[in-house]
Each structure stands twice: as C-alpha cells, then as structure tokens.
Design an enzyme around this catalytic site. Structure first.
Site, PDB file in Angstrom:
ATOM      1  CE  LYS A 188     -30.877  27.120 -18.040  1.00  0.00           C
ATOM      2  NZ  LYS A 188     -30.665  25.968 -17.144  1.00  0.00           N
ATOM      3  CD  GLU A 245     -34.228  17.731 -30.970  1.00  0.00           C
ATOM      4  OE1 GLU A 245     -33.516  17.151 -30.126  1.00  0.00           O
ATOM      5  OE2 GLU A 245     -33.829  18.019 -32.104  1.00  0.00           O
ATOM      6  CB  CYS A 251     -35.979  12.136 -25.290  1.00  0.00           C
ATOM      7  SG  CYS A 251     -34.851  12.116 -26.697  1.00  0.00           S
ATOM      8  CD  GLU A 290     -40.196  12.074 -20.689  1.00  0.00           C
ATOM      9  OE1 GLU A 290     -40.336  13.200 -20.164  1.00  0.00           O
ATOM     10  OE2 GLU A 290     -39.489  11.884 -21.692  1.00  0.00           O
TER      11      GLU A 290
HETATM   12  P1  NAD Z   1     -36.359  20.427 -18.187  1.00  0.00           P
HETATM   13  O1  NAD Z   1     -37.400  20.821 -19.165  1.00  0.00           O
HETATM   14  O2  NAD Z   1     -36.683  20.446 -16.754  1.00  0.00           O
HETATM   15  O3  NAD Z   1     -35.081  21.354 -18.348  1.00  0.00           O
HETATM   16  C1  NAD Z   1     -34.424  21.515 -19.589  1.00  0.00           C
HETATM   17  C2  NAD Z   1     -33.715  22.848 -19.597  1.00  0.00           C
HETATM   18  O4  NAD Z   1     -34.678  23.895 -19.548  1.00  0.00           O
HETATM   19  C3  NAD Z   1     -32.798  23.075 -18.406  1.00  0.00           C
HETATM   20  O5  NAD Z   1     -31.654  23.770 -18.855  1.00  0.00           O
HETATM   21  C4  NAD Z   1     -33.643  23.942 -17.492  1.00  0.00           C
HETATM   22  O6  NAD Z   1     -32.904  24.724 -16.616  1.00  0.00           O
HETATM   23  C5  NAD Z   1     -34.390  24.791 -18.499  1.00  0.00           C
HETATM   24  N1  NAD Z   1     -35.661  25.336 -18.047  1.00  0.00           N
HETATM   25  C6  NAD Z   1     -36.532  24.814 -17.158  1.00  0.00           C
HETATM   26  N2  NAD Z   1     -37.606  25.608 -17.026  1.00  0.00           N
HETATM   27  C7  NAD Z   1     -37.429  26.656 -17.873  1.00  0.00           C
HETATM   28  C8  NAD Z   1     -38.189  27.813 -18.193  1.00  0.00           C
HETATM   29  N3  NAD Z   1     -39.366  28.059 -17.627  1.00  0.00           N
HETATM   30  N4  NAD Z   1     -37.696  28.680 -19.106  1.00  0.00           N
HETATM   31  C9  NAD Z   1     -36.522  28.455 -19.705  1.00  0.00           C
HETATM   32  N5  NAD Z   1     -35.741  27.380 -19.425  1.00  0.00           N
HETATM   33  C10 NAD Z   1     -36.194  26.485 -18.526  1.00  0.00           C
HETATM   34  O7  NAD Z   1     -35.866  18.992 -18.657  1.00  0.00           O
HETATM   35  P2  NAD Z   1     -34.778  18.082 -17.945  1.00  0.00           P
HETATM   36  O8  NAD Z   1     -35.372  17.553 -16.693  1.00  0.00           O
HETATM   37  O9  NAD Z   1     -33.485  18.820 -17.887  1.00  0.00           O
HETATM   38  O10 NAD Z   1     -34.606  16.918 -19.006  1.00  0.00           O
HETATM   39  C11 NAD Z   1     -35.417  15.804 -19.043  1.00  0.00           C
HETATM   40  C12 NAD Z   1     -36.515  15.981 -20.064  1.00  0.00           C
HETATM   41  O11 NAD Z   1     -35.950  16.284 -21.331  1.00  0.00           O
HETATM   42  C13 NAD Z   1     -37.337  14.756 -20.318  1.00  0.00           C
HETATM   43  O12 NAD Z   1     -38.701  15.123 -20.417  1.00  0.00           O
HETATM   44  C14 NAD Z   1     -36.866  14.258 -21.662  1.00  0.00           C
HETATM   45  O13 NAD Z   1     -37.765  13.489 -22.390  1.00  0.00           O
HETATM   46  C15 NAD Z   1     -36.555  15.500 -22.348  1.00  0.00           C
HETATM   47  N6  NAD Z   1     -35.615  15.295 -23.447  1.00  0.00           N
HETATM   48  C16 NAD Z   1     -36.100  15.289 -24.721  1.00  0.00           C
HETATM   49  C17 NAD Z   1     -35.238  15.052 -25.788  1.00  0.00           C
HETATM   50  C18 NAD Z   1     -35.713  15.017 -27.212  1.00  0.00           C
HETATM   51  O14 NAD Z   1     -34.873  15.070 -28.097  1.00  0.00           O
HETATM   52  N7  NAD Z   1     -36.990  14.936 -27.476  1.00  0.00           N
HETATM   53  C19 NAD Z   1     -33.898  14.863 -25.541  1.00  0.00           C
HETATM   54  C20 NAD Z   1     -33.443  14.873 -24.225  1.00  0.00           C
HETATM   55  C21 NAD Z   1     -34.317  15.091 -23.182  1.00  0.00           C
HETATM   56  C1  6OH Z   2     -32.835  12.443 -26.067  1.00  0.00           C
HETATM   57  O1  6OH Z   2     -32.620  12.285 -24.888  1.00  0.00           O
HETATM   58  C2  6OH Z   2     -31.917  12.073 -27.086  1.00  0.00           C
HETATM   59  C3  6OH Z   2     -31.809  12.811 -28.184  1.00  0.00           C
HETATM   60  C4  6OH Z   2     -30.856  12.431 -29.157  1.00  0.00           C
HETATM   61  C5  6OH Z   2     -30.493  13.234 -30.175  1.00  0.00           C
HETATM   62  O2  6OH Z   2     -30.963  14.450 -30.347  1.00  0.00           O
HETATM   63  C6  6OH Z   2     -29.528  12.799 -31.140  1.00  0.00           C
HETATM   64  O3  6OH Z   2     -29.194  13.638 -31.996  1.00  0.00           O
HETATM   65  O4  6OH Z   2     -29.056  11.655 -31.116  1.00  0.00           O
END
Ligand code: NAD
Ligand code: 6OH
Length: 491
Positions: free
Chosen positions: A177, A253, A287, A389
């Site tokens: 998804k 993550e 992230c 964040e």
């Molecule tokens: P988000 O959590 O809003 O959405 C991520 C995904 O989850 C999307 O596909 C969304 O449609 C889906 N989603 C949302 N609510 C859901 C639910 N209740 N059930 C199932 N799926 C659901 O995140 P975003 O805004 O797309 O991305 C930004 C966030 O992602 C930031 O907080 C960032 O730090 C984090 N992020 C973390 C990492 C990491 O590796 N730690 C990497 C990239 C992004």
């Molecule tokens: C978060 O936004 C970035 C994550 C990066 C990785 O998971 C990667 O493998 O480099």
C-alpha cells in the site's frame, strides 16, 4: 490528460470502486487519477498473495529467488528514466537527487538482498544429551507468508523496495500500500515485476489512504501474516492496535527528532556541509534528518552563521532545472503543518536566523508547496518545536558546554532514530555515539549506508531492525527441527 493508476492484483491491473486525484506539489496540477482499493480489491489482493504462496512460488529455491531479485534490479535499471519521471512527478524532488538516491537505491536494494539470501548459512546447534548421545538442531527458515507492506511518500520507491526485496527474497508474497501522495512508482514497479518474471500474486498493489481506506482494510485483514510499515509514529501505534487481535508480527520504521552534536574540535568545513545535508536533504523530509543541533559554545556563533549562509543559498524550483537545489514539501496539507511550527517557534521565543516563511516563486509555481529552509536559535529543549517531528527543512540550534550536557540534551526525547556526532576526537566520537539512545549513530557523517547493517529505531521511532540478515529475521519464520542421535547403541 492525466495518467490513470490502477491496483495490481494477481498479475492484473484492476479498477477500484472510487478514485482520487494525485496533485503535484510543484504547481498544484493533477498528476494522476488513482483507483482506490475497496474491501473487494484488498480481499482479492490478499487472496492472490495466498494463492501464490500455495503454488510453485512456495516451493521456489533460494537460488531461483536470488536470480529473480537480480533480474528485477536489472529491469529497474533498464526502466530507470520511467521510474525517475514517475517519482519526480509525484514528489517534485530535484531530478538530480532522485537519480542519485531514490531510483539508484531501488536497484541496489534488490541486488543487496540477492547477496544476503544467497550467503545465508544454516542456523544449527549440536546438543549433548543426558544419555551421552547428541541432538542436532537446525532451523528451517520459511517465509512469513502474506506480508502487508505500507510505505510513506518521502522516499517512495527506495523505502518500498527496501521492504519488498527481502520479503520476496525470503519467499513471501506481498500486498503493498503505497502512500496516497506517491502512487506512481509502485504501480510502475508492477510492470517491472511482470517483465522480470515475478509470478502472479507475489507482488500486489492496493491504492488508497490509511484510516477507513486501503491501509486499514489491509492491516485489519484476517489473512495477512505480518505488517512491515514505514511512516509516522502515530500511524504505527494504530497499526499495532489493528494487528493485536491476531498477534501478528510487525516491523516499524517510524519518525525521528534527530540530534546532531557538534564539538569545538570538529572540522567545521565538513561539519557545516554535513549539517546542511542532514537538515535540508529532500526538503527535510527524511526520517533521518537532523532537526536539533547542539553546538559547543566556543564554535556556536560560527556554526550558526555558516549554516545560515548555506541555508540562504538553496534554490527552490522546477525538478528538471539544473540550478534547483530544493524541491517543495509533499503537499499543501504538509506545508500547513510545517508553517504552523514556524509560527509556533516565534511564539516560543525563537530567533529565526534563516528563512522562516514561503519563498517568492514565479506565478506558474504559486500553487506549489514551497517553503524556505529555516533555522532557529533561542529555543528551549522543552518546547514543542524541539520535541515534535516537523518533517521539513528546519532545525533549532542550541549551545552546550560539556560532553555530558550534550549527551543529556540529545537523549532528552521520546524518539530514538538517528544521531550524528561531529568531532576530530575519535575517542569522543565512539564514546558519545555509543551513548546515544538511537538505532543509528553516525560519527562525522550522515546517511552513509551499508545495506547489511541494522536500520531502525527505539522508543517512538520504531520496532525491530531491517537490513541484511536483520531483514531476513523479520521476513522468515523458522521451524527448528531437533533430531536425537542416540549414543553408543545402548538406547
Ligand atoms: P503516515 O504514517 O501518514 O503514512 C504512511 C503510510 O501509512 C501511508 O501509505 C498511509 O496511507 C498509511 N496509513 C496511514 N494511516 C494508516 C492506518 N491507520 N492504517 C494503515 N495504513 C495507514 O506517514 P507519511 O506522512 O506518509 O510519512 C511521513 C512519516 O514517515 C514521518 O513521520 C517520517 O519520519 C516517517 N518515516 C520514517 C522512516 C523510518 O525509516 N524511520 C522513513 C520514512 C518516513
Ligand atoms: C527515512 O525517511 C529514510 C529511510 C531510509 C532507509 O530505510 C534506507 O534504507 O536508507
């Protein structure tokens, strides 16, 4: 005419009951019409994945799957320009960055996991038994099963393939998804999977949103065997609740509020360049991005001045303009969130030393989600701006006096994803990095990756680790076989 993106189920592109428009963050124009998966489509996708596992795919060998991952990598490289165009249309990121980081990593992810699965040894133990004999224990790593892969919009293809490559490599079938903001590259990857010979049902895509849509339908589905998720901490918490009734394994993550620690002996040229990358890469939407910078008092003013100068040099603009060094935020909604922190910072006593608002853009781009790279001083560690964040090109800079104080400030957060320590004293580099309550700490570097190393966070930043054999641990379910070898013929 905008493109139409469909769900991909059991090797076929299928419609959804409704559709939504994907809007460009560059100019507000329509990028694509996306078919939203309803319960019927999600059910069909999970069933297709289950059927694939029950068919020849379930009996595939490691050597066959390693070869398949390498073919996928090769096909990604052949269709590199198509994937690049899809990713850039959805995100507005500068083409040069997407070329070097996002799409290149997609191919690397498949190659790296091909190497990992091919090199994996048998997990076995010889045990002494009470009768003087022995027992041979060996664990057979079986696929977890149908894996739900839910990914965000910031590095869409990179993060999707980071999970899909090991999942397929370990013999699972996936239902992906992608984010509603970045549906294009996951859809194109479906074509690539078919071209590379991935059996029908092994890679499925359902489009839509989270709550009340495809995301929730997938995570609450009775026939999935695990969820791997990258996204916001709050969403991770909802997904954990969704899978609780079935006690399904999760790998998360999540978000970060990452610190950089700059000591007064640091090489300031390298440090400021590194800080600039860590704060502003991908418009701060990684992230791992630094949003808190702790600087030893003796070099504080100089670091602030040099970083502010660097921030002012960024050029927002069209992705294909070679002079563009910063893209927009992902959407107007996300910009509204970042802007709310900009005004909150001022109310919480910050002095804005760079940016602080919306840049002047040509009228053709006025509907884009543009934002200025922004730096603050004067913020207390207890303020919301320093605790939550923000996920934009922003950071607060705070002075410190001693190593102990720097460690305390950096660890004073509910998140625990990444940290970067900048110093010429390598004893201190190791010492401080090891004391960071995070999953990943860099010394004199940021986002320098070895794909075999454990990636993930602690606290609100996640559950579990992925990367190399750490991924294999999540994507496989071992069955231990214990064979008694009776001793001496007197048993
Ligand atoms: P988000 O959590 O809003 O959405 C991520 C995904 O989850 C999307 O596909 C969304 O449609 C889906 N989603 C949302 N609510 C859901 C639910 N209740 N059930 C199932 N799926 C659901 O995140 P975003 O805004 O797309 O991305 C930004 C966030 O992602 C930031 O907080 C960032 O730090 C984090 N992020 C973390 C990492 C990491 O590796 N730690 C990497 C990239 C992004
Ligand atoms: C978060 O936004 C970035 C994550 C990066 C990785 O998971 C990667 O493998 O480099």
């Amino acid at each position: 005419m905008t493109r139409v993106l469909r769900n991909y189920v059991g090797g076929e592109f299928v419609d959804g009951a409704s559709s939504f428009e994907k809007i460009s963050p560059v100019d507000g124009g329509a990028v694509a019409t996306v078919h939203e998966a309803d319960a019927v489509v999600v059910d069909a996708a999970v069933a297709a994945a289950r059927a694939a596992l029950n068919g020849p795919w379930g009996r595939s060998t490691v050597a066959q799957r390693a070869a398949l991952l390498r073919r996928i990598a090769g096909r990604i490289e052949e269709r590199f320009e198509d994937l690049l165009a899809a990713e850039v249309a959805d995100t507005g990121k500068p083409i040069a960055q997407a070329r070097k980081l996002d799409i290149a990593r997609a191919a690397q992810n498949f190659r790296s996991f091909a190497d990992t699965i091919a090199a994996e040894g048998l997990d076995s133990y010889l045990t002494d038994t009470a009768d003087g004999g022995r027992a041979l224990n060996y664990a057979v790593g079986k696929p977890l099963g149908v894996v739900a892969v839910i990914v965000p919009w910031n590095l869409p293809l990179l993060l999707l393939t980071w999970k899909v490559a090991p999942a397929i490599g370990c013999g699972n079938a996936v239902v992906v998804k992608p984010s509603e903001e970045t549906p294009s590259s996951a859809t194109l990857l479906a074509e690539i999977m078919a071209e590379a010979g991935v059996p029908d049902g092994v890679y499925n895509v359902v489009h839509g949103f989270g709550t009340g849509s495809a995301g929730e339908l997938l995570t609450t589905h009775h026939d999935i065997d695990g969820v791997t998720f990258t996204g916001e901490s709050r969403t991770g918490s909802s997904i954990m609740k969704a899978v609780a009734p079935w006690v399904r394994p999760v790998s998360f993550e999540l978000g970060g509020k990452n610190a950089a620690l700059v000591f007064d002996d640091a090489d300031l040229d390298r440090t400021v360049e590194g800080l600039g990358r860590s704060i502003f890469t991908n418009t701060g939407q990684v992230c791992l991005c630094t949003e808190r910078v702790y600087v030893q008092r003796g070099v504080f003013d100089e670091v602030v001045a040099r970083l502010a100068k660097l921030a002012a040099e960024f050029r927002p603009g069209l992705p294909d303009d070679p002079l563009t060094t910063m893209g927009p935020l992902i959407s107007q909604a996300h910009r509204a969130k970042v802007l709310s922190y900009l005004s909150l910072a001022t109310r919480q006593g910050a002095e804005c030393v760079a940016g602080g608002g919306i840049p002047d853009m040509p009228s053709a781009l006025s509907e884009g989600a543009w934002i200025e790279p922004t730096l603050w001083t004067g913020l207390d560690n207890a303020t919301a701006v320093m605790r939550e964040e923000i996920f934009g090109p922003v950071a607060g800079l705070v002075p410190f006096d001693t190593e102990q104080e720097a460690i305390r400030l950096a660890n004073d957060t509910k998140y625990g994803l990444a940290a970067a320590v900048w110093t010429r004293d390598l004893d201190r580099g190791h010492r401080v990095a090891q004391r960071m309550n995070v999953g990943m700490a860099w010394v004199n570097a940021w986002y320098l990756r070895d794909l075999r190393s454990p990636f993930g966070g602690v606290g609100l930043s996640g559950v579990g680790r992925e990367g190399g054999r750490h991924s294999m641990r999540f994507y496989t379910s071992p069955t231990n076989v214990c064979v008694r070898i009776a001793g001496g013929g007197d048993d």
